[in-house]
Enzyme design. Structure first.
Site, PDB file in Angstrom:
ATOM      1  N   TYR A  13       3.815   9.629 -11.239  1.00  0.00           N
ATOM      2  CA  TYR A  13       2.875   8.796 -10.469  1.00  0.00           C
ATOM      3  C   TYR A  13       2.141   7.820 -11.391  1.00  0.00           C
ATOM      4  O   TYR A  13       2.069   6.617 -11.119  1.00  0.00           O
ATOM      5  CB  TYR A  13       1.884   9.696  -9.745  1.00  0.00           C
ATOM      6  CG  TYR A  13       0.909   8.963  -8.857  1.00  0.00           C
ATOM      7  CD1 TYR A  13       1.304   8.474  -7.622  1.00  0.00           C
ATOM      8  CD2 TYR A  13      -0.410   8.765  -9.264  1.00  0.00           C
ATOM      9  CE1 TYR A  13       0.402   7.797  -6.797  1.00  0.00           C
ATOM     10  CE2 TYR A  13      -1.317   8.100  -8.455  1.00  0.00           C
ATOM     11  CZ  TYR A  13      -0.907   7.626  -7.230  1.00  0.00           C
ATOM     12  OH  TYR A  13      -1.808   6.958  -6.421  1.00  0.00           O
ATOM     13  N   LYS A  27       2.385   3.665 -11.482  1.00  0.00           N
ATOM     14  CA  LYS A  27       1.253   2.764 -11.256  1.00  0.00           C
ATOM     15  C   LYS A  27       1.026   1.856 -12.474  1.00  0.00           C
ATOM     16  O   LYS A  27       0.575   0.719 -12.325  1.00  0.00           O
ATOM     17  CB  LYS A  27      -0.009   3.558 -10.919  1.00  0.00           C
ATOM     18  CG  LYS A  27       0.085   4.294  -9.570  1.00  0.00           C
ATOM     19  CD  LYS A  27       0.317   3.359  -8.388  1.00  0.00           C
ATOM     20  CE  LYS A  27       0.242   4.083  -7.045  1.00  0.00           C
ATOM     21  NZ  LYS A  27       0.512   3.205  -5.890  1.00  0.00           N
ATOM     22  N   ASN A  42       0.811  -1.231   0.000  1.00  0.00           N
ATOM     23  CA  ASN A  42       0.000   0.000   0.000  1.00  0.00           C
ATOM     24  C   ASN A  42       0.841   1.277   0.000  1.00  0.00           C
ATOM     25  O   ASN A  42       0.400   2.312  -0.507  1.00  0.00           O
ATOM     26  CB  ASN A  42      -0.922  -0.029   1.227  1.00  0.00           C
ATOM     27  CG  ASN A  42      -1.589   1.294   1.490  1.00  0.00           C
ATOM     28  OD1 ASN A  42      -2.609   1.626   0.900  1.00  0.00           O
ATOM     29  ND2 ASN A  42      -1.000   2.101   2.382  1.00  0.00           N
ATOM     30  N   THR A  44      -6.859  11.950   1.252  1.00  0.00           N
ATOM     31  CA  THR A  44      -5.699  11.602   2.099  1.00  0.00           C
ATOM     32  C   THR A  44      -4.599  12.640   1.846  1.00  0.00           C
ATOM     33  O   THR A  44      -4.735  13.524   0.996  1.00  0.00           O
ATOM     34  CB  THR A  44      -5.120  10.200   1.764  1.00  0.00           C
ATOM     35  OG1 THR A  44      -4.600  10.235   0.440  1.00  0.00           O
ATOM     36  CG2 THR A  44      -6.129   9.091   1.916  1.00  0.00           C
TER      37      THR A  44
HETATM   38  N1  LIG Z   1      -5.747   8.769  -2.112  1.00  0.00           N
HETATM   39  C1  LIG Z   1      -6.120   8.440  -3.353  1.00  0.00           C
HETATM   40  O1  LIG Z   1      -6.992   9.077  -3.969  1.00  0.00           O
HETATM   41  C2  LIG Z   1      -5.474   7.264  -4.032  1.00  0.00           C
HETATM   42  C3  LIG Z   1      -5.954   6.885  -5.292  1.00  0.00           C
HETATM   43  C4  LIG Z   1      -5.387   5.797  -5.933  1.00  0.00           C
HETATM   44  C5  LIG Z   1      -4.372   5.101  -5.317  1.00  0.00           C
HETATM   45  N2  LIG Z   1      -3.913   5.484  -4.092  1.00  0.00           N
HETATM   46  C6  LIG Z   1      -2.818   4.705  -3.486  1.00  0.00           C
HETATM   47  O2  LIG Z   1      -3.184   4.298  -2.186  1.00  0.00           O
HETATM   48  C7  LIG Z   1      -1.987   4.060  -1.419  1.00  0.00           C
HETATM   49  C8  LIG Z   1      -2.104   4.741  -0.066  1.00  0.00           C
HETATM   50  O3  LIG Z   1      -2.112   6.147  -0.258  1.00  0.00           O
HETATM   51  P1  LIG Z   1      -2.946   7.157   0.643  1.00  0.00           P
HETATM   52  O4  LIG Z   1      -3.879   7.845  -0.261  1.00  0.00           O
HETATM   53  O5  LIG Z   1      -3.473   6.486   1.842  1.00  0.00           O
HETATM   54  O6  LIG Z   1      -1.789   8.202   1.002  1.00  0.00           O
HETATM   55  P2  LIG Z   1      -1.130   8.678   2.379  1.00  0.00           P
HETATM   56  O7  LIG Z   1      -2.183   9.016   3.357  1.00  0.00           O
HETATM   57  O8  LIG Z   1      -0.146   9.707   1.975  1.00  0.00           O
HETATM   58  O9  LIG Z   1      -0.387   7.374   2.921  1.00  0.00           O
HETATM   59  C9  LIG Z   1       0.763   6.875   2.304  1.00  0.00           C
HETATM   60  C10 LIG Z   1       1.417   5.891   3.249  1.00  0.00           C
HETATM   61  O10 LIG Z   1       2.601   5.367   2.609  1.00  0.00           O
HETATM   62  C11 LIG Z   1       3.677   5.505   3.532  1.00  0.00           C
HETATM   63  N3  LIG Z   1       4.976   5.558   2.867  1.00  0.00           N
HETATM   64  C12 LIG Z   1       5.434   6.458   1.971  1.00  0.00           C
HETATM   65  N4  LIG Z   1       6.699   6.169   1.639  1.00  0.00           N
HETATM   66  C13 LIG Z   1       7.043   5.058   2.338  1.00  0.00           C
HETATM   67  C14 LIG Z   1       8.217   4.268   2.431  1.00  0.00           C
HETATM   68  N5  LIG Z   1       9.333   4.582   1.741  1.00  0.00           N
HETATM   69  N6  LIG Z   1       8.213   3.191   3.232  1.00  0.00           N
HETATM   70  C15 LIG Z   1       7.111   2.873   3.943  1.00  0.00           C
HETATM   71  N7  LIG Z   1       5.980   3.584   3.914  1.00  0.00           N
HETATM   72  C16 LIG Z   1       5.948   4.666   3.118  1.00  0.00           C
HETATM   73  C17 LIG Z   1       3.370   6.772   4.315  1.00  0.00           C
HETATM   74  O11 LIG Z   1       4.153   6.808   5.504  1.00  0.00           O
HETATM   75  P3  LIG Z   1       4.578   8.216   6.207  1.00  0.00           P
HETATM   76  O12 LIG Z   1       3.438   8.623   7.062  1.00  0.00           O
HETATM   77  O13 LIG Z   1       5.811   7.825   6.976  1.00  0.00           O
HETATM   78  O14 LIG Z   1       4.873   9.195   5.102  1.00  0.00           O
HETATM   79  C18 LIG Z   1       1.890   6.540   4.562  1.00  0.00           C
HETATM   80  O15 LIG Z   1       1.703   5.640   5.626  1.00  0.00           O
HETATM   81  C19 LIG Z   1      -0.834   4.587  -2.279  1.00  0.00           C
HETATM   82  O16 LIG Z   1      -0.185   3.494  -2.924  1.00  0.00           O
HETATM   83  C20 LIG Z   1      -1.523   5.464  -3.300  1.00  0.00           C
HETATM   84  O17 LIG Z   1      -0.797   5.581  -4.500  1.00  0.00           O
HETATM   85  C21 LIG Z   1      -4.429   6.546  -3.425  1.00  0.00           C
END
Ligand SMILES: NC(=O)c1ccc[n+]([C@@H]2O[C@H](COP(=O)([O-])OP(=O)(O)OC[C@H]3O[C@@H](n4cnc5c(N)ncnc54)[C@H](OP(=O)(O)O)[C@@H]3O)[C@@H](O)[C@H]2O)c1
Length: 240
Positions: A163, A167, A89, A198
């Site tokens: 990005y 993906k 994730n 987020t």
């Molecule tokens: N939000 C959306 O609309 C959306 C849409 C499509 C896909 N996604 C995908 O969903 C996933 C989760 O994203 P989110 O939206 O929940 O974003 P988020 O709230 O920014 O969470 C991202 C998480 O990844 C962690 N992370 C980043 N770099 C890391 C590393 N090097 N090692 C370990 N952990 C790391 C962050 O940790 P820290 O707190 O330490 O930074 C955080 O826990 C991602 O893969 C994102 O691409 C999100």
């Protein structure tokens, strides 16, 4: 520990969709391993999850650091012996505002790939031996519709080049891993949580993190009749 309790590791589970995925899997009775690169943030998430009745444990894990990945595998093997579910994730987007391909910086591309692609491969390969010990191993690669060319066709959204390309690589890796592991107990699928509020998008999404996590949870808990190599969103399997 009972043999029937499943163990699920979610990377980047200290906040956002990863945290809600950990909560959802924990509420299904699983032991959840909260992968988090920052000790304080990881422990805080575990504390909140435990307060809600979830059997949560912090696994320090920076997906971009091989030593950290190795230490995480060691911790999981020593303590729980195997892994049933891996949710890849953790993800980043460093392009804000969006960058067209003609002006994306190589630094942004490299940084994005380090986490979203190389990190995913490093974690997957390192944990595969533990996943193979599960009678029904599941790998969930958290992707995005932004990595699907057909979805972007005609879109008026500005390109977020690094990005999107990262993906797209995750989607292809999912198919390749699924093919390699066909005939084993391990299924590998990609999913898109939708447009979720987020930190990754500076809070401009539409769904809650819990709503986004629903797809990750569904793919993580596919039964033996479920697909492998698929891309799934809230509408089901999506061709790409
Ligand atoms: N939000 C959306 O609309 C959306 C849409 C499509 C896909 N996604 C995908 O969903 C996933 C989760 O994203 P989110 O939206 O929940 O974003 P988020 O709230 O920014 O969470 C991202 C998480 O990844 C962690 N992370 C980043 N770099 C890391 C590393 N090097 N090692 C370990 N952990 C790391 C962050 O940790 P820290 O707190 O330490 O930074 C955080 O826990 C991602 O893969 C994102 O691409 C999100």
């Amino acid at each position: 520990m009972t043999a029937t309790v499943k163990t699920a590791l979610i990377t980047g589970a200290n906040k956002g969709i990863g945290y809600e995925t950990a909560r959802g899997l924990g509420e299904l009775g699983m032991r959840v391993l909260v992968g988090a690169r920052d000790a304080a943030r990881g422990e805080a998430a575990v504390k909140t999850l435990r307060a809600g009745g979830v059997d949560a444990h912090h696994v320090p894990l920076d997906v971009t650091c091989q030593d950290s990945v190795r230490a995480a595998v060691h911790q999981v093997e020593e303590r729980w012996g195997r892994l049933d579910i891996l949710v890849n994730n953790a993800g980043i987007n460093v392009e804000w505002p969006a960058a067209q391909p003609s002006d994306v910086s190589l630094d942004a591309l490299r940084t994005t790939f380090e986490t979203n692609v190389y990190g995913l491969v490093a974690v997957t390969n390192a944990f595969l031996p533990l996943l193979r010990r599960s009678p029904a191993g599941r790998i969930v690669n958290v992707s995005s519709e932004m990595g699907i060319p057909a979805w972007l066709e005609g879109s008026e959204m500005p390109a977020i080049t690094g990005y999107s390309v990262s993906k797209a690589a995750v989607n292809m890796l999912t198919v390749l891993y699924a093919n390699e592991l066909r005939g084993t107990s391990v299924k590998v699928n990609a999913c898109s949580p939708g447009f979720v509020v987020t930190d990754i998008n500076h809070g401009v999404g539409q769904l809650t993190a819990a709503e986004g996590a629903a797809v990750e949870i569904r793919v993580a808990t596919l039964d033996s009749g479920g697909p492998t190599g698929a891309f799934v969103n809230d509408g089901g399997r999506m061709p790409w």
